[in-house]
Motif scaffolding. Structure first.
Motif, PDB file in Angstrom:
ATOM      1  N   MET A   1     -26.775  -9.982  71.940  1.00 35.72           N
ATOM      2  CA  MET A   1     -28.084  -9.265  71.572  1.00 35.72           C
ATOM      3  C   MET A   1     -28.743  -9.247  72.382  1.00 35.72           C
ATOM      4  O   MET A   1     -28.679  -8.994  73.725  1.00 35.72           O
TER       5      MET A   1
ATOM      6  N   SER B   1     -27.373 -16.229  68.784  1.00 35.13           N
ATOM      7  CA  SER B   1     -28.441 -15.465  69.449  1.00 35.13           C
ATOM      8  C   SER B   1     -29.822 -15.823  68.667  1.00 35.13           C
ATOM      9  O   SER B   1     -31.143 -15.426  69.487  1.00 35.13           O
TER      10      SER B   1
ATOM     11  N   THR C   1     -33.258 -15.208  71.566  1.00 41.52           N
ATOM     12  CA  THR C   1     -34.074 -14.106  70.959  1.00 41.52           C
ATOM     13  C   THR C   1     -35.235 -14.091  70.532  1.00 41.52           C
ATOM     14  O   THR C   1     -36.275 -13.936  70.547  1.00 41.52           O
TER      15      THR C   1
END
Length: 102
Positions: free
Chosen positions: A1, A24, A28
């Protein structure tokens, strides 16, 4: 990501690429939350999902959580560039009722 962003006087556009899933999520979320707090005076946030190759319900939860943070600052949020597969997930989840297409 991977998360990149572009900022101008009116808005912040966040470019998300890769897989938006449980693996992810944490990294994130941290990146997006910092962007939101650092740009709390912006007039709008646009999440460009053109680089997202896979999204599941965890990705929807991530977007909803960022929507709530942005709403706290009275900043509208939008989605752009979703692929056909990502678009289906977003439509099924009803995300466009709170984060319209840009």
């Amino acid at each position: 990501m991977e998360v990149k962003y572009r900022k101008n006087a009116e808005s912040v556009t966040v470019y998300v690429s890769g897989e938006l899933d449980e693996c992810s999520f944490s990294a994130t979320k941290d990146i997006l939350d910092k962007l939101i707090y650092d740009n709390a005076n912006s007039k709008k946030f646009i999440f460009d999902l053109s680089g997202v190759s896979f999204m599941d319900s965890t990705g929807i939860g991530l977007l909803i959580g960022r929507y709530k943070k942005l709403k706290h600052f009275n900043i509208p949020s939008y989605i752009s560039g979703a692929s056909v597969a990502t678009e289906k997930v977003l439509q099924l989840a009803g995300i466009y009722t709170i984060m319209p297409k840009f």
